[in-house]
Write an enzyme that holds these catalytic residues in place. Structure first.
Site, PDB file in Angstrom:
ATOM      1  N   HIS A   1     -34.769 -67.654  59.749  1.00 42.39           N
ATOM      2  CA  HIS A   1     -35.442 -68.587  58.853  1.00 42.39           C
ATOM      3  C   HIS A   1     -36.791 -68.003  58.431  1.00 42.39           C
ATOM      4  CE1 HIS A   1     -33.239 -72.013  61.206  1.00 42.39           C
ATOM      5  NE2 HIS A   1     -32.418 -71.331  60.421  1.00 42.39           N
TER       6      HIS A   1
ATOM      7  N   HIS B   1     -38.614 -65.874  61.628  1.00 35.33           N
ATOM      8  CA  HIS B   1     -38.152 -65.953  63.017  1.00 35.33           C
ATOM      9  C   HIS B   1     -36.630 -66.074  63.051  1.00 35.33           C
ATOM     10  CE1 HIS B   1     -38.638 -70.166  61.717  1.00 35.33           C
ATOM     11  NE2 HIS B   1     -37.653 -70.442  62.570  1.00 35.33           N
TER      12      HIS B   1
ATOM     13  N   HIS C   1     -33.216 -67.554  65.221  1.00 36.41           N
ATOM     14  CA  HIS C   1     -32.600 -68.401  66.236  1.00 36.41           C
ATOM     15  C   HIS C   1     -31.295 -67.728  66.669  1.00 36.41           C
ATOM     16  CE1 HIS C   1     -34.939 -72.211  65.452  1.00 36.41           C
ATOM     17  NE2 HIS C   1     -35.186 -71.554  64.326  1.00 36.41           N
TER      18      HIS C   1
ATOM     19  N   TYR D   1     -27.833 -77.152  62.247  1.00 33.68           N
ATOM     20  CA  TYR D   1     -29.257 -77.044  61.942  1.00 33.68           C
ATOM     21  C   TYR D   1     -29.657 -75.577  61.786  1.00 33.68           C
ATOM     22  CZ  TYR D   1     -34.209 -76.530  63.023  1.00 33.68           C
ATOM     23  OH  TYR D   1     -35.525 -76.143  63.002  1.00 33.68           O
TER      24      TYR D   1
END
Length: 241
Positions: A107, A120, A122, A22
């Protein structure tokens, strides 16, 4: 003052590989078409430099009641999009994750409410601390053996900490993330800054904004969206509407 957002999450056994895909926008996640940057590091030799191999092994061998991965989700200043972005992200990963195995992805989806960029990062990482001992996958994720480290797994950085220590570490990580963003903002000549402190600690009396979520926003009419945006701007700047 720019908005600051810093979340730390964790995932249990069986969740790491799917979340890795993801984050990296692999497979059907690629339809989101919002991946800006990605990278990884500190992976053991047996992975062949493939984060999916690492997370699949973590899902298989990490103990059932332990966190298989931790994740930082950090909002990034939109004004640093482009060439300045990678040095900022790499500094954040270096300072907040250190020598632990990690994978990151930036992203940049469009906001459901106003259509503005929501930049942002991850950062997925394992709490297993490398110690220079080469271990096969099944041993790396086993329990640490203090008497004979080579016979056990890698020590977990999160082991043995009190709730107070966990809280203090989180505050320190938030502050470090804000300081790094402000350093890069200043380096590129931007006057805007972020602040890791709560609104109360900043001396701001307004309530924190409520996260609406894309589902609720989709059900809002154009008029409701406009009224919400005007109210939010007024709350931020003290303007009566």
């Amino acid at each position: 003052m720019a908005s600051f957002s810093f979340q730390i999450k964790s995932g249990g056994k069986g969740a790491a590989l799917g979340h890795s895909r993801y984050v990296a926008r692999q497979g059907y996640h690629g339809v989101r078409n919002d991946l800006v940057l990605s990278g990884y590091g500190n992976l053991p030799a047996w992975t062949g430099g493939n984060p999916e191999v690492f997370w699949a092994a973590a899902d298989r061998y990490e103990r059932a009641n332990g966190a298989v991965y931790r994740e930082l989700v950090i909002a990034l200043p939109n004004v640093l999009a482009g060439d300045p972005l990678r040095p900022l992200v790499e500094d954040l990963v270096h300072e907040l994750v250190g020598s632990r195995p990690y994978q990151y992805a930036v992203h940049a989806p469009s906001s459901s409410l106003q259509g503005e960029q929501n930049l942002h990062v991850h950062v997925m990482y394992s709490d297993r601390m490398p110690d220079g001992i080469e271990r096969p996958a099944e041993r790396m994720f086993s329990r640490f053996n203090p008497r004979s480290p080579a016979q056990g797994g890698c020590r977990k950085a999160s082991g043995g900490r009190s709730p107070m220590q966990v809280r203090d570490d989180l505050i320190a990580m938030r502050k470090r993330a804000a300081d790094l963003q402000n350093t890069h903002l200043a380096r590129h000549g931007h006057a805007v800054r972020v602040d890791h402190r709560s609104l109360r600690d900043q001396g701001v009396s307004r309530a924190p904004e409520r996260h609406l979520g894309p589902g609720l926003i989709r059900r809002m009419s154009a008029r409701q969206k406009g009224e919400y945006i005007l109210a939010r701007v007024g709350a931020r700047f003290g303007t009566p509407l």
